[in-house]
Write an enzyme that holds these catalytic residues in place. Structure first.
Site, PDB file in Angstrom:
ATOM      1  N   HIS A  72       0.889  -1.255  -0.054  1.00  0.00           N
ATOM      2  CA  HIS A  72      -0.005  -0.131  -0.078  1.00  0.00           C
ATOM      3  C   HIS A  72       1.002   1.238   0.117  1.00  0.00           C
ATOM      4  O   HIS A  72       1.841   1.336   0.712  1.00  0.00           O
ATOM      5  CB  HIS A  72      -0.856   0.058   1.240  1.00  0.00           C
ATOM      6  N   TYR A 201      -9.820   5.506   7.171  1.00  0.00           N
ATOM      7  CA  TYR A 201      -9.705   5.790   8.375  1.00  0.00           C
ATOM      8  C   TYR A 201     -10.886   6.882   8.592  1.00  0.00           C
ATOM      9  O   TYR A 201     -10.758   7.885   8.149  1.00  0.00           O
ATOM     10  CB  TYR A 201      -8.608   6.357   9.232  1.00  0.00           C
ATOM     11  N   PRO A 293      -4.796   0.573  18.334  1.00  0.00           N
ATOM     12  CA  PRO A 293      -4.136  -0.079  16.825  1.00  0.00           C
ATOM     13  C   PRO A 293      -4.303   1.003  15.981  1.00  0.00           C
ATOM     14  O   PRO A 293      -4.313   0.633  14.895  1.00  0.00           O
ATOM     15  CB  PRO A 293      -5.287  -1.343  16.690  1.00  0.00           C
ATOM     16  N   LYS A 297       0.784  -0.265  14.987  1.00  0.00           N
ATOM     17  CA  LYS A 297       2.189  -0.028  15.380  1.00  0.00           C
ATOM     18  C   LYS A 297       2.535  -1.440  16.319  1.00  0.00           C
ATOM     19  O   LYS A 297       3.636  -1.443  16.543  1.00  0.00           O
ATOM     20  CB  LYS A 297       2.520   1.193  16.263  1.00  0.00           C
ATOM     21  N   TYR A 385       3.671   6.498  10.110  1.00  0.00           N
ATOM     22  CA  TYR A 385       2.888   5.465   9.645  1.00  0.00           C
ATOM     23  C   TYR A 385       3.731   4.526   8.832  1.00  0.00           C
ATOM     24  O   TYR A 385       3.661   2.982   9.068  1.00  0.00           O
ATOM     25  CB  TYR A 385       1.793   5.966   8.636  1.00  0.00           C
TER      26      TYR A 385
END
Length: 390
Positions: A72, A201, A293, A297, A385
């Site tokens: 991704h 998200y 979550p 990580k 990220y």
């Protein structure tokens, strides 16, 4: 029995540490309280940083990941009914993440350990690390009613938040930091194609939602829920209806639903135990820290801990130097706290809190608007990220 390193716990952290030590020629035995099928039955996250992927490559456990994993380049942030794409690859100069389930990582590492001929003792009851404050630590356990002992040079506690390793440390030697969030995630796993090629998200007045995946045919979805809630209160249809309410119209229309394979509610917390070394006992992964979550990580932090610890033990045996062992806790914690900050920030920005008033709600929206319109802010999110350097 005797070995150089006893690893308590055969989740991804313990298995990866065992394989790294094997590549360095360091003998090790894993002791695990549960059986192999139980461990493989645990459903966990599946977004891997490039550093984690490299470590799996280093131990010869990445072949299936490269065949089946999904690379991704970005994520989508949804707020005020509109999705905004964050191009992490562009923002970080080419870095990406790989979607590949933690269960699959565990399976691959188990297979690599069998191929390496290294020993794992399953169904070990009453596992106890002893004498780790001196030069001759040992681990005892009971199997089939018989007590066994393994003498060793070092003990690695990779047995999770509820494991015996951290609990064996004297309370006076340990400092704990914790934040428990007033909500959980209701998660559903289904044999359905993902609603979007990348993770979504969603920040919504009804609560947070996440659209994730394990493959092109298996999806993982979450909605924020009350800690007092229970999965029995949610039929599959109720879950899909609630998820649709929190998505933009296009995603809600495109959502493919189906029976849940697994459904559970996970509480969210931030937790750090300091230090991560006590004499010849080391903590790694969830035994030392937990992150919500939201920032993806947990598994990746365990991998970086293991990287630091394996390097430290290699130095101890190969270079006859204690420098790496002495520096392990500080090195690991420096990265842990940065990941804790990022996960806390993502959680605070995207979730509905019970005490959220109109001012706080507007601040969240302003933060998100700044994030998607500022290159500096986008770069900061993307760097964290995809994973900070080791």
């Amino acid at each position: 029995m005797r070995t150089q390193v006893v690893i308590i716990g055969s989740g991804p952290a313990g298995l990866l540490l065992g394989q790294l030590l094997h590549t360095y020629g360091v003998d090790n035995i894993i002791v695990e309280r549960k059986d192999r099928d139980y461990i493989l039955g645990r459903i966990r996250a599946g977004v891997l940083e490039q550093g984690t992927v490299r470590l799996l490559e280093d131990v010869g456990a990445a072949a299936r990941l490269h065949r089946e994993g999904l690379i991704h380049d970005g994520i989508e942030l949804l707020f005020d009914g509109v999705r905004h794409r964050i191009d992490m690859k562009e923002a970080t100069g080419g870095k990406t993440v790989t979607v590949y389930g933690q269960t699959e990582v565990t399976h691959d590492l188990m297979d690599a350990r069998v191929a390496a001929g290294r020993q794992t003792i399953y169904n070990a009851d009453q596992v106890t690390p002893l004498d780790f404050d001196g030069p001759s630590p040992r681990v005892t356990y009971v199997k089939d009613g018989v007590t066994h002992e393994i003498a060793c040079d070092y003990i690695a506690g990779c047995d999770g938040f509820h494991g015996v390793s951290r609990q064996s440390v004297p309370a006076a030697a340990l400092k704990e930091f914790e934040r428990v969030y007033p909500f959980g995630w209701l998660g559903v796993l289904s044999e359905t194609p993902p609603v979007s090629p990348e993770l979504i998200y969603a920040r919504h007045a009804r609560g947070f939602a996440l659209c994730s995946m394990r493959s092109l045919t298996r999806s993982r979805y979450y909605v924020q829920c009350s800690l007092e809630d229970h999965v029995d209160n949610w039929s599959d249809d109720q879950f899909w209806d609630e998820l649709r309410r929190r998505l933009d119209p296009e995603a809600a229309e495109a959502l493919v639903t189906g029976p849940s394979i697994e459904k559970s509610i996970a509480p969210l917390r931030s937790f750090v135990a300091e230090p991560m070394r006590f004499g010849r006992l080391f903590l790694a992964g969830d035994a030392a820290h937990i992150v919500p979550p939201t920032g993806a990580k947990g598994l990746n932090l365990a991998a970086s801990d293991v990287h630091y610890l394996a390097e430290a033990l290699r130095e101890a045996y190969t270079d006859k130097s204690s420098a790496g062992v002495d520096a392990y806790s500080a090195r690991a914690l420096a990265r842990v706290w940065k990941a804790e900050r990022f996960s806390w920030w993502m959680t605070s920005m995207l979730h509905r809190f019970d005490d959220t008033d109109e001012f706080s709600s507007r601040i969240q929206i302003a933060e998100l608007n700044y994030l998607v319109s500022s290159r500096a802010a986008t770069t900061s999110l993307s760097e964290n990220y995809v994973g900070l350097p080791y």
